[in-house]
Design a protein around this motif. Structure first.
Motif, PDB file in Angstrom:
ATOM      1  N   GLU A   1      34.143  49.764  51.635  1.00 36.23           N
ATOM      2  CA  GLU A   1      35.504  49.367  51.260  1.00 36.23           C
ATOM      3  C   GLU A   1      35.488  48.051  50.472  1.00 36.23           C
ATOM      4  O   GLU A   1      34.697  47.153  50.761  1.00 36.23           O
ATOM      5  CB  GLU A   1      36.387  49.210  52.501  1.00 36.23           C
ATOM      6  CG  GLU A   1      36.792  50.507  53.151  1.00 36.23           C
ATOM      7  CD  GLU A   1      35.762  51.053  54.117  1.00 36.23           C
ATOM      8  OE1 GLU A   1      36.010  52.089  54.756  1.00 36.23           O
ATOM      9  OE2 GLU A   1      34.677  50.430  54.232  1.00 36.23           O
ATOM     10  N   ASP A   2      36.385  47.950  49.500  1.00 32.01           N
ATOM     11  CA  ASP A   2      36.460  46.779  48.619  1.00 32.01           C
ATOM     12  C   ASP A   2      37.377  45.723  49.242  1.00 32.01           C
ATOM     13  O   ASP A   2      38.597  45.754  49.078  1.00 32.01           O
ATOM     14  CB  ASP A   2      36.981  47.208  47.246  1.00 32.01           C
ATOM     15  CG  ASP A   2      36.808  46.123  46.203  1.00 32.01           C
ATOM     16  OD1 ASP A   2      36.608  44.955  46.582  1.00 32.01           O
ATOM     17  OD2 ASP A   2      36.873  46.439  45.005  1.00 32.01           O
ATOM     18  N   LEU A   3      36.783  44.769  49.964  1.00 30.67           N
ATOM     19  CA  LEU A   3      37.561  43.719  50.621  1.00 30.67           C
ATOM     20  C   LEU A   3      38.301  42.869  49.601  1.00 30.67           C
ATOM     21  O   LEU A   3      39.453  42.471  49.822  1.00 30.67           O
ATOM     22  CB  LEU A   3      36.640  42.836  51.467  1.00 30.67           C
ATOM     23  CG  LEU A   3      35.870  43.502  52.610  1.00 30.67           C
ATOM     24  CD1 LEU A   3      35.027  42.470  53.350  1.00 30.67           C
ATOM     25  CD2 LEU A   3      36.818  44.203  53.574  1.00 30.67           C
TER      26      LEU A   3
ATOM     27  N   ARG B   1      30.503  38.874  51.467  1.00 35.49           N
ATOM     28  CA  ARG B   1      30.759  39.279  52.854  1.00 35.49           C
ATOM     29  C   ARG B   1      30.726  40.797  52.994  1.00 35.49           C
ATOM     30  O   ARG B   1      30.229  41.327  53.996  1.00 35.49           O
ATOM     31  CB  ARG B   1      32.125  38.734  53.291  1.00 35.49           C
ATOM     32  CG  ARG B   1      32.426  38.915  54.760  1.00 35.49           C
ATOM     33  CD  ARG B   1      31.447  38.179  55.617  1.00 35.49           C
ATOM     34  NE  ARG B   1      31.758  38.339  57.028  1.00 35.49           N
ATOM     35  CZ  ARG B   1      30.862  38.301  57.988  1.00 35.49           C
ATOM     36  NH1 ARG B   1      29.588  38.077  57.710  1.00 35.49           N
ATOM     37  NH2 ARG B   1      31.232  38.464  59.247  1.00 35.49           N
ATOM     38  N   GLN B   2      31.233  41.499  52.000  1.00 35.93           N
ATOM     39  CA  GLN B   2      31.214  42.969  52.027  1.00 35.93           C
ATOM     40  C   GLN B   2      29.776  43.485  52.078  1.00 35.93           C
ATOM     41  O   GLN B   2      29.470  44.432  52.808  1.00 35.93           O
ATOM     42  CB  GLN B   2      31.929  43.508  50.787  1.00 35.93           C
ATOM     43  CG  GLN B   2      31.977  45.032  50.717  1.00 35.93           C
ATOM     44  CD  GLN B   2      32.697  45.517  49.475  1.00 35.93           C
ATOM     45  OE1 GLN B   2      33.572  44.840  48.941  1.00 35.93           O
ATOM     46  NE2 GLN B   2      32.321  46.688  48.992  1.00 35.93           N
ATOM     47  N   LYS B   3      28.898  42.846  51.312  1.00 38.40           N
ATOM     48  CA  LYS B   3      27.491  43.243  51.323  1.00 38.40           C
ATOM     49  C   LYS B   3      26.851  42.946  52.673  1.00 38.40           C
ATOM     50  O   LYS B   3      26.077  43.744  53.195  1.00 38.40           O
ATOM     51  CB  LYS B   3      26.744  42.508  50.210  1.00 38.40           C
ATOM     52  CG  LYS B   3      27.159  42.917  48.811  1.00 38.40           C
ATOM     53  CD  LYS B   3      26.465  42.071  47.762  1.00 38.40           C
ATOM     54  CE  LYS B   3      26.931  42.439  46.353  1.00 38.40           C
ATOM     55  NZ  LYS B   3      26.307  41.576  45.322  1.00 38.40           N
TER      56      LYS B   3
ATOM     57  N   ILE C   1      37.839  45.113  58.794  1.00 42.50           N
ATOM     58  CA  ILE C   1      38.358  44.910  57.437  1.00 42.50           C
ATOM     59  C   ILE C   1      39.570  43.979  57.410  1.00 42.50           C
ATOM     60  O   ILE C   1      39.577  42.963  56.699  1.00 42.50           O
ATOM     61  CB  ILE C   1      38.695  46.265  56.798  1.00 42.50           C
ATOM     62  CG1 ILE C   1      37.415  47.078  56.603  1.00 42.50           C
ATOM     63  CG2 ILE C   1      39.421  46.076  55.476  1.00 42.50           C
ATOM     64  CD1 ILE C   1      37.641  48.517  56.192  1.00 42.50           C
TER      65      ILE C   1
ATOM     66  N   LEU D   1      34.206  37.149  49.285  1.00 41.71           N
ATOM     67  CA  LEU D   1      34.450  38.461  49.898  1.00 41.71           C
ATOM     68  C   LEU D   1      33.458  39.508  49.409  1.00 41.71           C
ATOM     69  O   LEU D   1      33.066  40.401  50.169  1.00 41.71           O
ATOM     70  CB  LEU D   1      35.886  38.921  49.618  1.00 41.71           C
ATOM     71  CG  LEU D   1      36.965  38.298  50.504  1.00 41.71           C
ATOM     72  CD1 LEU D   1      38.350  38.689  50.019  1.00 41.71           C
ATOM     73  CD2 LEU D   1      36.782  38.709  51.957  1.00 41.71           C
ATOM     74  N   HIS D   2      33.051  39.424  48.148  1.00 37.62           N
ATOM     75  CA  HIS D   2      32.019  40.342  47.648  1.00 37.62           C
ATOM     76  C   HIS D   2      30.729  40.154  48.440  1.00 37.62           C
ATOM     77  O   HIS D   2      30.070  41.135  48.825  1.00 37.62           O
ATOM     78  CB  HIS D   2      31.767  40.096  46.160  1.00 37.62           C
ATOM     79  CG  HIS D   2      32.824  40.656  45.265  1.00 37.62           C
ATOM     80  ND1 HIS D   2      33.309  41.940  45.401  1.00 37.62           N
ATOM     81  CD2 HIS D   2      33.501  40.114  44.210  1.00 37.62           C
ATOM     82  CE1 HIS D   2      34.227  42.167  44.481  1.00 37.62           C
ATOM     83  NE2 HIS D   2      34.368  41.081  43.739  1.00 37.62           N
TER      84      HIS D   2
ATOM     85  N   GLU E   1      38.781  40.317  58.441  1.00 34.03           N
ATOM     86  CA  GLU E   1      38.020  39.612  57.397  1.00 34.03           C
ATOM     87  C   GLU E   1      38.944  39.157  56.271  1.00 34.03           C
ATOM     88  O   GLU E   1      38.882  38.008  55.823  1.00 34.03           O
ATOM     89  CB  GLU E   1      36.926  40.523  56.831  1.00 34.03           C
ATOM     90  CG  GLU E   1      35.731  40.699  57.730  1.00 34.03           C
ATOM     91  CD  GLU E   1      34.880  39.442  57.831  1.00 34.03           C
ATOM     92  OE1 GLU E   1      34.894  38.619  56.900  1.00 34.03           O
ATOM     93  OE2 GLU E   1      34.205  39.290  58.872  1.00 34.03           O
TER      94      GLU E   1
ATOM     95  N   LEU F   1      41.502  49.606  49.159  1.00 30.27           N
ATOM     96  CA  LEU F   1      40.123  49.529  49.637  1.00 30.27           C
ATOM     97  C   LEU F   1      39.193  50.509  48.927  1.00 30.27           C
ATOM     98  O   LEU F   1      37.979  50.286  48.849  1.00 30.27           O
ATOM     99  CB  LEU F   1      40.089  49.785  51.152  1.00 30.27           C
ATOM    100  CG  LEU F   1      40.736  48.698  52.010  1.00 30.27           C
ATOM    101  CD1 LEU F   1      40.897  49.178  53.446  1.00 30.27           C
ATOM    102  CD2 LEU F   1      39.911  47.418  51.965  1.00 30.27           C
TER     103      LEU F   1
ATOM    104  N   LEU G   1      29.742  47.281  54.022  1.00 27.47           N
ATOM    105  CA  LEU G   1      30.968  48.067  53.924  1.00 27.47           C
ATOM    106  C   LEU G   1      31.077  48.702  52.545  1.00 27.47           C
ATOM    107  O   LEU G   1      30.685  48.112  51.542  1.00 27.47           O
ATOM    108  CB  LEU G   1      32.192  47.174  54.154  1.00 27.47           C
ATOM    109  CG  LEU G   1      32.390  46.583  55.550  1.00 27.47           C
ATOM    110  CD1 LEU G   1      33.549  45.597  55.537  1.00 27.47           C
ATOM    111  CD2 LEU G   1      32.663  47.679  56.566  1.00 27.47           C
TER     112      LEU G   1
END
Length: 451
Positions: A381-383, A373-375, A291, A370-371, A294, A43, A379
């Motif tokens: 953390e690198d989903l 969704r992370q935004k 995390i 996922l990139h 997801e 992550l 977050l």
């Protein structure tokens, strides 16, 4: 699993608080343990730290309207003339040098010790193109004022039709989130209703945090205590109509001594400690609550797509076999004790690499999602990295949808970190109810239990 080297940021924090604040020193160590768990899961990278999710400085921020009340107050409080602009978020920092300096917003974006670290990336996500306009939104001003020692003041821009946009609203929300004390000057509520709508929404949403002090500026006149109380009560009723039911009211006048504000500012260090511990607990809980679910959902979707594609190919092969049976008759070969198993092995040898290729192709689409969704979840953390780490050879072939790191061992570690953080909150509470000697004894006992 490889051990993660403690980031320089955490090492410096531990040194900084070694003597001054044992609670925060131990909090830094818990962040380091959390970093190791997240590093093992992919992550964060070796140089990152979850401790950067919040600033470790005590932070005061200001919100105000077009009147000079906010800037006049800061000049009086710091006992120093300020040369700031009204349309930027200005971070005020202490300097021992007699002459202060104004530094560009890029200085804040590049320094992990200060607020707004890497804020350019967040600005770009909100409004493409704005990430390169840091200097138009932010500035760092150093001031030779003893009252700034050990703390930061963030002066937010006045609300304006010409400068207000999605990025400004995001930056204002960010400032309120990281602040330990927010001085809200009541001229804010005189601004256009549409302009102060976003700021008002954030105040209402965070009002239970007990960080807001509503400052009523009548510094040009003298007021007796009874009149000051009447003014505060009137504003309290007015703000209640806007949905604001908590917060401290302070009336500034020629004869007010500012004792109430001084007391709040004196407690900033403790407020900061509670905020940092809250960030630690939120970060720990986010692994299980946000995390992992997801990434697990993405792994499930990815598996379903891969299996469906492989089944379609297998169905096509079966159809070819049926046509071949009709044309030349091959069922006898399939049931042959020697040729049959050979055909099955050949089929597996064909489908296995094909399934792996299909899996990698589908994974690329999931990574892009996922990139995004992370935004959306904001977050650090690198989903996508955790998703990719969960794609080993056997995980591609077997029906496994649990991400790497979702196991009893990590659950036990995370639960232990939560309990230790709660112990530190209790130790923090004890500062206000125990003597200093008792407080030190409690921390020593905690350290013994930790070992």
């Amino acid at each position: 699993m490889a051990d993660k080297t403690a980031s320089k940021y955490l090492i410096n924090l531990e040194k900084q608080f070694a003597a001054a604040d044992p609670v925060l020193q131990k909090t830094a160590r818990l962040f380091q343990e959390l970093d190791q768990i997240e590093f093992d899961m992919g992550l964060i990278d070796s140089e990152e730290s979850t401790a950067r999710k919040t600033t470790w400085w005590p932070v005061i921020s200001t919100l105000g309207g077009y009147s000079p009340a906010k800037s006049d107050f800061l000049a009086r409080y710091l006992n120093s003339p300020l040369h700031t602009v009204r349309h930027k978020f200005t971070v005020l920092q202490y300097t021992p040098q007699a002459a202060g300096a104004t530094l560009p917003g890029t200085a804040l974006d590049a320094d992990h010790r200060l607020p707004f670290y890497r804020i350019g990336q967040a600005m770009e996500q909100v409004l493409p193109g704005e990430g390169g306009k840091l200097n138009g939104h932010l500035e760092l001003v150093t001031v030779n004022s003893p009252k700034l020692k050990g703390k930061l003041v963030i002066d937010t821009p006045v609300l304006s039709n010409t400068t207000e946009n999605a990025v400004t609203a995001m930056l204002r929300k960010y400032v309120l989130d990281i602040s330990d004390l927010v001085l809200v000057f009541t001229d804010l509520f005189e601004a256009d209703a549409e302009l102060n709508k976003a700021a008002l929404t954030e105040i209402v949403a965070q009002q239970d945090s007990n960080k807001f002090v509503f400052v009523i500026d009548h510094s040009e006149i003298g007021l007796d205590p009874a009149k000051s109380q009447d003014i505060a009560n009137a504003w309290q009723r007015r703000l209640a109509e806007l949905g604001i039911h908590t917060g401290q009211f302070v009336v500034l006048s020629q004869n007010s001594d500012g004792a109430a504000l001084d007391q709040r500012i004196a407690n900033l260090a403790s407020d900061r400690s509670y905020r940092v511990l809250a960030t630690l607990q939120d970060s720990i809980r986010a692994i299980d609550d946000v995390i992992l679910p997801e990434v697990e959902a993405s792994l499930t979707t990815w598996k379903e797509r891969c299996n469906a594609t492989t089944l379609i190919v297998l169905g096509f092969i079966i159809m070819l076999a049926l046509f071949a049976e009709i044309a030349v008759g091959i069922l006898e070969l399939i049931f042959d004790p020697i040729i049959g198993p050979a055909i099955a092995i050949a089929l597996i040898a064909l489908l296995t690499p094909m399934h792996l290729i299909v899996s990698r192709v589908h994974a690329k689409f999931i990574v892009k999602q996922l990139h995004k969704r992370q935004k959306q979840l904001n977050l650090t953390e690198d989903l996508a990295a955790l998703f990719e780490k969960s794609q080993s050879f056997w995980r591609m072939l077997l029906p496994i949808t649990d991400p790497v790191g979702k196991n009893k061992k990590n659950r036990k570690k995370l639960a232990g970190l939560i309990e230790q953080s709660k112990d530190l909150v209790q130790a923090l509470n004890d500062q206000f109810s125990h003597t200093q000697q008792e407080y030190r004894h409690d921390l020593d006992a905690y350290a013994f239990e930790e070992r």
